[in-house]
Design a protein around this motif. Structure first.
Motif, PDB file in Angstrom:
ATOM      1  N   THR A  73       0.815  -1.224   0.000  1.00 29.08           N
ATOM      2  CA  THR A  73       0.000   0.000   0.000  1.00 29.08           C
ATOM      3  C   THR A  73       0.849   1.274   0.000  1.00 29.08           C
ATOM      4  OG1 THR A  73      -0.109  -0.129   2.429  1.00 29.08           O
ATOM      5  CG2 THR A  73      -1.928  -1.136   1.181  1.00 29.08           C
ATOM      6  N   GLN A  74       2.183   1.132   0.046  1.00 28.52           N
ATOM      7  CA  GLN A  74       3.034   2.317   0.020  1.00 28.52           C
ATOM      8  C   GLN A  74       3.028   2.964  -1.364  1.00 28.52           C
ATOM      9  OE1 GLN A  74       6.926   1.164   1.391  1.00 28.52           O
ATOM     10  NE2 GLN A  74       6.340   1.214   3.558  1.00 28.52           N
ATOM     11  N   GLU A  75       3.274   4.250  -1.382  1.00 28.74           N
ATOM     12  CA  GLU A  75       3.256   4.988  -2.643  1.00 28.74           C
ATOM     13  C   GLU A  75       4.427   4.547  -3.535  1.00 28.74           C
ATOM     14  OE1 GLU A  75       3.333   9.648  -4.222  1.00 28.74           O
ATOM     15  OE2 GLU A  75       3.438   9.159  -2.084  1.00 28.74           O
ATOM     16  N   GLY A  76       4.125   4.327  -4.795  1.00 27.11           N
ATOM     17  CA  GLY A  76       5.141   3.934  -5.760  1.00 27.11           C
ATOM     18  C   GLY A  76       5.491   2.460  -5.756  1.00 27.11           C
ATOM     19  N   PHE A  77       4.751   1.634  -5.010  1.00 29.56           N
ATOM     20  CA  PHE A  77       5.019   0.202  -4.999  1.00 29.56           C
ATOM     21  C   PHE A  77       4.714  -0.376  -6.384  1.00 29.56           C
ATOM     22  CE2 PHE A  77       3.649  -4.191  -4.557  1.00 29.56           C
ATOM     23  CZ  PHE A  77       4.670  -4.736  -3.806  1.00 29.56           C
ATOM     24  N   PRO A  78       5.545  -1.266  -6.908  1.00 27.66           N
ATOM     25  CA  PRO A  78       6.723  -1.880  -6.266  1.00 27.66           C
ATOM     26  C   PRO A  78       8.036  -1.203  -6.641  1.00 27.66           C
ATOM     27  CG  PRO A  78       6.130  -3.146  -8.187  1.00 27.66           C
ATOM     28  CD  PRO A  78       5.152  -2.001  -8.133  1.00 27.66           C
ATOM     29  N   GLN A  79       8.008  -0.244  -7.572  1.00 22.06           N
ATOM     30  CA  GLN A  79       9.249   0.342  -8.056  1.00 22.06           C
ATOM     31  C   GLN A  79       9.994   1.087  -6.952  1.00 22.06           C
ATOM     32  OE1 GLN A  79      10.491  -0.303 -11.087  1.00 22.06           O
ATOM     33  NE2 GLN A  79      12.348   0.758 -10.370  1.00 22.06           N
ATOM     34  N   ALA A  80       9.264   1.740  -6.056  1.00 17.70           N
ATOM     35  CA  ALA A  80       9.925   2.465  -4.971  1.00 17.70           C
ATOM     36  C   ALA A  80      10.715   1.517  -4.071  1.00 17.70           C
ATOM     37  CB  ALA A  80       8.881   3.238  -4.157  1.00 17.70           C
ATOM     38  N   LEU A  81      10.166   0.318  -3.829  1.00 18.44           N
ATOM     39  CA  LEU A  81      10.881  -0.656  -3.006  1.00 18.44           C
ATOM     40  C   LEU A  81      12.093  -1.199  -3.746  1.00 18.44           C
ATOM     41  CD1 LEU A  81      11.039  -2.329  -0.422  1.00 18.44           C
ATOM     42  CD2 LEU A  81       9.457  -3.973  -1.460  1.00 18.44           C
ATOM     43  N   ARG A  82      11.959  -1.415  -5.041  1.00 19.27           N
ATOM     44  CA  ARG A  82      13.101  -1.893  -5.826  1.00 19.27           C
ATOM     45  C   ARG A  82      14.227  -0.861  -5.849  1.00 19.27           C
ATOM     46  NH1 ARG A  82       9.409  -3.260 -10.225  1.00 19.27           N
ATOM     47  NH2 ARG A  82       8.601  -5.371  -9.935  1.00 19.27           N
ATOM     48  N   ASP A  83      13.885   0.408  -5.949  1.00 17.49           N
ATOM     49  CA  ASP A  83      14.919   1.451  -5.981  1.00 17.49           C
ATOM     50  C   ASP A  83      15.720   1.491  -4.688  1.00 17.49           C
ATOM     51  OD1 ASP A  83      14.097   2.107  -8.509  1.00 17.49           O
ATOM     52  OD2 ASP A  83      12.844   3.808  -7.871  1.00 17.49           O
ATOM     53  N   ARG A  84      15.064   1.198  -3.562  1.00 18.17           N
ATOM     54  CA  ARG A  84      15.771   1.259  -2.280  1.00 18.17           C
ATOM     55  C   ARG A  84      16.755   0.112  -2.101  1.00 18.17           C
ATOM     56  NH1 ARG A  84      11.337   2.070   2.332  1.00 18.17           N
ATOM     57  NH2 ARG A  84      10.030   0.897   0.869  1.00 18.17           N
ATOM     58  N   VAL A  85      16.566  -0.974  -2.842  1.00 15.31           N
ATOM     59  CA  VAL A  85      17.460  -2.132  -2.707  1.00 15.31           C
ATOM     60  C   VAL A  85      18.259  -2.371  -3.986  1.00 15.31           C
ATOM     61  CG1 VAL A  85      16.003  -3.232  -0.981  1.00 15.31           C
ATOM     62  CG2 VAL A  85      15.615  -3.711  -3.401  1.00 15.31           C
ATOM     63  N   GLU A  86      18.285  -1.409  -4.891  1.00 18.21           N
ATOM     64  CA  GLU A  86      19.049  -1.584  -6.128  1.00 18.21           C
ATOM     65  C   GLU A  86      20.547  -1.552  -5.804  1.00 18.21           C
ATOM     66  OE1 GLU A  86      19.617   0.486 -10.538  1.00 18.21           O
ATOM     67  OE2 GLU A  86      18.476   1.497  -8.966  1.00 18.21           O
ATOM     68  N   ALA A  87      21.262  -2.582  -6.202  1.00 15.40           N
ATOM     69  CA  ALA A  87      22.705  -2.686  -5.978  1.00 15.40           C
ATOM     70  C   ALA A  87      23.411  -2.783  -7.322  1.00 15.40           C
ATOM     71  CB  ALA A  87      23.040  -3.908  -5.122  1.00 15.40           C
ATOM     72  N   VAL A  88      24.486  -2.019  -7.481  1.00 15.77           N
ATOM     73  CA  VAL A  88      25.198  -1.955  -8.755  1.00 15.77           C
ATOM     74  C   VAL A  88      26.668  -2.228  -8.520  1.00 15.77           C
ATOM     75  CG1 VAL A  88      23.554  -0.336  -9.771  1.00 15.77           C
ATOM     76  CG2 VAL A  88      25.522   0.545  -8.509  1.00 15.77           C
ATOM     77  N   GLY A  89      27.343  -2.618  -9.607  1.00 16.84           N
ATOM     78  CA  GLY A  89      28.770  -2.865  -9.556  1.00 16.84           C
ATOM     79  C   GLY A  89      29.576  -1.594  -9.777  1.00 16.84           C
ATOM     80  N   THR A  90      30.892  -1.787  -9.899  1.00 15.71           N
ATOM     81  CA  THR A  90      31.794  -0.630  -9.991  1.00 15.71           C
ATOM     82  C   THR A  90      31.534   0.194 -11.244  1.00 15.71           C
ATOM     83  OG1 THR A  90      33.478  -1.825  -8.735  1.00 15.71           O
ATOM     84  CG2 THR A  90      34.209   0.057 -10.057  1.00 15.71           C
ATOM     85  N   ARG A  91      31.379  -0.439 -12.386  1.00 18.95           N
ATOM     86  CA  ARG A  91      31.211   0.318 -13.634  1.00 18.95           C
ATOM     87  C   ARG A  91      29.941   1.144 -13.612  1.00 18.95           C
ATOM     88  NH1 ARG A  91      28.393  -0.322 -18.050  1.00 18.95           N
ATOM     89  NH2 ARG A  91      27.624  -2.358 -17.349  1.00 18.95           N
ATOM     90  N   GLN A  92      28.818   0.526 -13.239  1.00 19.77           N
ATOM     91  CA  GLN A  92      27.565   1.273 -13.195  1.00 19.77           C
ATOM     92  C   GLN A  92      27.576   2.318 -12.087  1.00 19.77           C
ATOM     93  OE1 GLN A  92      24.188  -1.307 -13.000  1.00 19.77           O
ATOM     94  NE2 GLN A  92      22.681   0.334 -13.350  1.00 19.77           N
TER      95      GLN A  92
END
Length: 352
Positions: A73-92
């Motif tokens: 029920t949070q605003e922007g679900f599910p993309q907002a939750l994905r953005d908070r846990v997005e992990a990237v490597g050195t190049r990105q």
């Protein structure tokens, strides 16, 4: 009756927080309903974005239905939750911060950027992952402008020339926070958090009792295995997951000792039930009709048994055949002095 009892116990084990069926779900089911991949779900739990429950059945943590509905029920679900846990490597990550990968790596080695996870690629090289949200915040902070665009200070360059690399240690510190957050109110799980980053030898020195150590190991959490046990990949992951610096080891040992005192006071470690035997009953003679000899007779018989068995099964000892001259008592070719009397000898004796 037995089938009903087993079903009831299984249902209660799967629902530790509530008696209602479906009040909580497992990790895989929760990740699927939240639209997250397994790695993203683990990060969300470690970062505290998803509240979990301990599973008394030993299947890991579970997620309440109410928690899933709260997130949905949070605003922007599910993309907002994905953005908070997005992990990237050195190049990105370097692209996010608009710098070269070399500069980004230097900042990460200095401990200015803390990795959140790592994995080994097919060449057994360590790939560090960073939270994209944290990188954006670091780049947006005006205090870090000089680090992003200007040459590094001489003190920082000296540290890099000396080979400093704080990425493994910073990851271990962050991983310890994840473990403590998931330990909740269980003192033994809280004690297992620093133990998860120590060498087994260090743990045995702080926790000498084998039963306490076994109970502590049940709560220890190690990173996902990479390769077969004992392989170069597994050894590398074990090295990265174990404290290396002397001050880091000392701090974890002190934390473990304090946590163990609290765990013992809360709940002692389980131990096997002591076996109490009645000393007076050991040498009692058996009653009539028992069919067993007294203990003393059985012991004497057992003492004699090896000797009897050895004589019974020993091979028959035969004397070697004597040489011909020893057997007959004469040299070869010599006639015997004692011969059985024939007919002629009997006639001579009669005539005499």
């Amino acid at each position: 009756m037995s089938g009903t009892t087993i079903t009831h116990e299984s249902a209660s084990a799967l629902q530790p927080a509530s008696g209602n069926p479906g009040a909580s779900v497992g990790r895989s089911r929760a990740a699927s309903e939240l639209g997250l991949k397994r790695r993203e779900f683990e990060l969300a739990v470690g970062l505290g974005h998803i509240r979990t429950l301990a599973d008394d059945g030993g299947g890991g943590c579970r997620v309440e239905r109410a928690e899933i509905e709260r997130l949905r029920t949070q605003e922007g679900f599910p993309q907002a939750l994905r953005d908070r846990v997005e992990a990237v490597g050195t190049r990105q990550a370097a692209e996010f911060m608009r710098m070269t990968t070399v500069r980004f790596t230097r900042l990460a080695r200095l401990g200015l950027l803390v990795p959140v996870a790592f994995y080994l690629n097919r060449y057994r090289a360590v790939v560090w992952l960073y939270l994209a949200d944290e990188l954006r915040q670091f780049a947006a902070d005006e205090k870090n402008t000089s680090l992003l665009t200007r040459p590094l200070a001489e003190t920082l360059r000296d540290q890099l020339d000396a080979g400093v690399d704080l990425r493994p240690r910073n990851w271990r510190g962050r991983h310890l926070g994840f473990l403590l957050r998931q330990a909740a109110d269980d003192p033994w799980a809280q004690a297992a958090a620093p133990a998860s980053l120590l060498d087994p030898l260090q743990i045995s020195e702080i926790v000498p009792d084998p039963y306490e150590r076994a109970h502590l190991n049940r709560h220890r959490t190690r990173p996902q295995p990479h390769g077969a046990p004992g392989s170069p990949a597994a050894d590398l992951v074990e090295h990265l997951s174990t404290a290396q610096d002397a001050d880091e080891i000392a701090w974890l040992r002190a934390d473990l000792a304090q946590s163990m005192r609290e765990a013992r006071a809360h709940r002692p470690a389980p131990r096997p039930a002591p076996h109490h035997a009645d000393p007076a009953s050991r040498h009692l003679a058996p009653g009539p009709g028992s069919g067993r000899r007294p203990l003393g007779d059985r012991r004497r018989a057992a003492d004699r048994r090896p000797a009897l068995d050895s004589r019974r099964h020993a091979p028959e000892r035969r004397r070697p055949p004597e040489p011909a001259r020893q057997r007959s008592g004469r040299r070869p070719g010599q006639r015997s002095a004692r011969r059985s009397p024939g007919l002629l000898g009997r006639l001579f004796r009669r005539g005499a």
